[in-house]
Structure formats: structure tokens, C-alpha cells
Design an enzyme around this catalytic site. Structure first.
Site: not given
Ligand code: NAD
Ligand code: LMR
Length: 354
Positions: A84, A86, A109, A156, A184, A211
């Protein structure tokens, strides 16, 4: 990103849900939710409120069908967000705090999440906000929770397939674990509406597959309302939707990947899950789930959500595809298969080294 029922979890973007007894529930943003906000305390003007309401509520499955669901004023669900603090977690927490279906919001977190929780707790919406920092507090963060959303992970980088982690713990329920691919769909809806000059809130494009890159397959021929595309438009829109994550990564120039639109998409999925838990019989979302619609073990497709999670996988979107879509579907399969196998291997490696 993933969602799941109470005590499970996954990485990337996942959601799980379940019953209060078994610790699982799921989610979604609802039209009536925002009607209520508007009439009670809205900071949104009437027009913004109506647009937001329309945009977060997926279209009813049958054309001209309007969902009769109204938010139960007694609805009271607990949602946990793991990760949360992040980039996604923070705006997602804010959006979930806005839901009248949520009575408690648990923010967890591995890093300090106290500031985020204190900040969000000042918003005058019903959900009580509690913070949980560090692995020792994880069990408490999951107690009595209906829906768990997991936006934890490193952008990534490989993530373990959530199902494997849950299987190892003996708590995997395929009906209650969802890979969130809503972004998406949100992107496809936006890009199609802009290209065809349609009202944004009217457009609904199913997106199937996975995805990442070419595994993301928008089924433009199934767009609602019905609209025709030239071959060039299909090619251009498909490629833009598949590369939309990269579009954001490049625009952010080293500062991470999509966070705000992802939080919006995840909040929509959480709200849909909560509506289904609450008895709305007309909730459909595309999601990456265990599936028998193709020969692949996991596949994103439209899913009917119910009180117990996946109620039905909707196969009709995969029927009557155009030649372009059929070929793209066959082309994506080996890549998605490899990506699933990589996630399983990664999860198994983590377990061995843990
Ligand atoms: N499905 C989708 O469409 C989609 C889209 C965007 C990003 N993502 C993915 O979402 C994830 C997060 O992205 P972000 O930009 O918020 O990253 P971020 O680094 O800003 O935030 C991640 C957060 O997760 C916390 N964290 C890491 N490991 C943890 C654990 N084991 N337990 C609890 N908290 C933990 C970190 O402390 C951080 O606060 C990435 O893996 C990214 O690739 C998915
Ligand atoms: O593309 C990425 O790395 C993040 C996420 O999966 C997205 O679709 O924006």
C-alpha cells in the site's frame, strides 16, 4: 496485480476474495456508489460524478440490459491492500477509501505505511483505515478481510505466479484468485473511444490472453457499442493497447511504470468484486484466471463474478473472431505459455531458496 481472498497473496497486481469465514472476498466500483457520494458529500461536480459513475461500471452483459443492483446501505466489507505504500498502492488506497461498500481498509507494506494511512484516514468517508508495517504484522492485516489486493512487486521484474504460492500453503482456490488485467480494458476503451469519436463511458472492449506485449489481445470486433474498424485501425489500436505500458514507462523516463491508471483499474476491479459479493447478479470483468477456455492453464477472458468468486468463464467472446483476431490468438499462445511456465519456475525457485 492480483486480488484474492483473505489470506492469500500474489505479486504484480492480483486480487483475491472469499467469504468472511474463509478469508476470501473480492471487489469493484459501483454506479450507485457514486450516486450516493454525490448526494451526500461529493467533492465531484454532478457531471464528473456521472462520468465517473458510468466509467467504472462495466456494461451489463446483455445489450440494453441495465443492472438493477443498488448499493446495500448496510454493506460493510473489509479490504486489505498489500504493497500500500507503493506507486499503485497509495492512489489505490485512496480510491478504495471512497467506496461506500468498504467499512475497513487495511494498508500493509514491508516499508512504512503509517504516513499513507494517516493521510488517507482524514478523508470523511466511512472506511476505517488501519496500518500494518513489516512481515510480523501481515497476519493481522489479513484478519477478517473479504478482499485482498496485491499491488506489491518490482516493476518489470519476474513475479511468481500467485497460484503457486497459494498452492504451497494449501489455500489455493482457483475461483477466488484474479490477475487484474482491467488496465488493458480501460486502455482499450479509452483508445477506441478517442479513435472512433465515441462517448468514453459507452465503450466496452473485451481484452483476452495475458498482460504483456502480444499476449494482450483486444477483441475489437466485440466492441460495444458495435463499431466497424478498417484493417489499419485494427492494427494501430491493437499495437497501441499492447504497448500502452511501455508508452507510460517511456514517458516516465526511468521513474517506474503506470501507477495512477493502474490504481483506477484496480479500484474498478475491487468495486466489481465487492458488488458481486454483495449479491449483484450482473457483474462481469475481464481477468487472468485459471481457465479451460483454451489449452492454456491460465487465460484472461471475461468472467462473471459471483458471491463465491468466478461464477462462469464467458466463452462467447472467443467465438466468431475475425481472421486477424484468430491468428493473433494462436500467435500469443506459445508466448503466454512460456510466461506462465516462467512464473511457476520463479515461484518454485523462491520456495526452494526460502
Ligand atoms: N497488472 C497491471 O496492469 C500492472 C500495471 C502496473 C504495474 N503493475 C505491477 O505492479 C507492481 C507494483 O508497481 P508499483 O509501481 O506500485 O511499484 P512500487 O515499487 O512503487 O511499489 C511496490 C510496493 O510494494 C511494496 N512491497 C514489495 N514487496 C512487498 C512484500 N513482499 N509485501 C508487501 N509489500 C511489498 C514495496 O515496499 C512498495 O511500497 C509491479 O510489479 C508492477 O510491474 C501491474
Ligand atoms: O508495463 C508495465 O511495466 C506495467 C504494467 O504492466 C502496464 O501495463 O502498465
Amino acid at each position: 496485480m492480483a486480488a484474492t481472498s483473505a489470506a492469500t497473496f500474489s505479486a504484480g497486481s492480483t486480487v483475491a476474495f472469499g467469504t468472511k469465514k474463509s478469508l476470501a472476498t473480492f471487489s469493484g466500483l459501483k454506479a450507485a456508489t457514486f450516486v450516493k457520494c454525490e448526494s451526500e458529500s461529493s467533492f465531484l461536480g454532478k457531471e464528473s460524478s456521472a462520468a465517473l459513475r458510468g466509467s467504472v461500471v462495466p456494461q451489463a452483459q446483455k445489450s440494453n440490459q441495465k443492472s438493477q443492483y443498488h448499493v446495500n446501505p448496510q454493506a460493510s466489507y473489509k479490504v486489505a491492500i498489500l504493497g500500500a505504500a507503493g506507486g499503485i498502492g497509495q492512489p489505490l488506497a485512496l480510491l478504495v477509501k471512497m467506496s461506500p461498500l468498504v467499512s475497513a481498509l487495511h494498508l500493509y507494506d514491508i516499508g512504512n505505511v503509517k504516513g499513507v494511512a494517516a493521510d488517507i484516514s482524514h478523508c470523511n468517508t466511512p472506511a476505517q483505515v488501519l496500518d500494518f508495517t513489516g512481515a510480523a504484522e501481515l497476519p493481522n492485516s489479513l484478519k477478517g478481510v473479504d478482499v485482498v489486493v496485491i499491488p506489491a512487486g518490482v516493476p518489470r521484474k519476474p513475479v511468481p505466479i500467485a497460484a503457486e504460492v497459494l498452492k504451497k500453503k494449501g489455500v489455493y482456490d482457483p475461483k477466488k484468485l484474479f490477475g487484474v488485467t482491467t488496465l488493458d480494458v480501460v486502455r482499450a476503451n479509452t483508445f477506441v473511444a478517442l479513435k472512433k469519436n465515441l462517448k468514453l463511458i459507452d465503450v466496452d472492449v473485451p481484452v483476452v490472453g495475458g498482460h504483456a506485449g502480444i499476449t494482450i489481445l483486444p477483441l475489437l470486433s466485440k466492441t460495444k457499442p458495435s463499431v466497424s474498424f478498417t484493417d489499419e485501425e485494427v492494427q494501430e489500436l491493437t499495437v497501441r493497447i499492447q504497448n500502452a505500458g511501455t508508452e507510460v514507462v517511456e514517458a516516465k523516463a526511468g521513474a517506474g511504470s503506470a501507477t495512477l491508471s493502474m490504481a483506477y483499474a484496480a479500484a474498478r476491479f475491487v468495486e466489481s468484486s465487492l458488488r458481486a459479493l454483495d449479491g449483484d447478479a450482473d457483474v462481469y470483468e475481464c481477468s487472468f484466471v485459471q481457465s479451460d477456455l483454451t489449452e492454456l492453464p491460465f487465460f484472461a477472458s471475461k468472467v462473471k463474478l459471483g458471491r463465491k468468486g468466478v461464477e462462469a468463464l464467458i466463452s462467447s467472446d472467443l467465438q466468431g473472431l475475425t481472421t486477424y483476431e484468430q491468428e493473433a490468438l494462436e500467435t500469443l499462445k506459445p508466448e503466454l505459455k512460456a510466461s506462465i511456465e516462467k512464473g511457476i519456475a520463479f515461484a518454485q525457485k523462491q520456495t526452494v531458496s526460502a
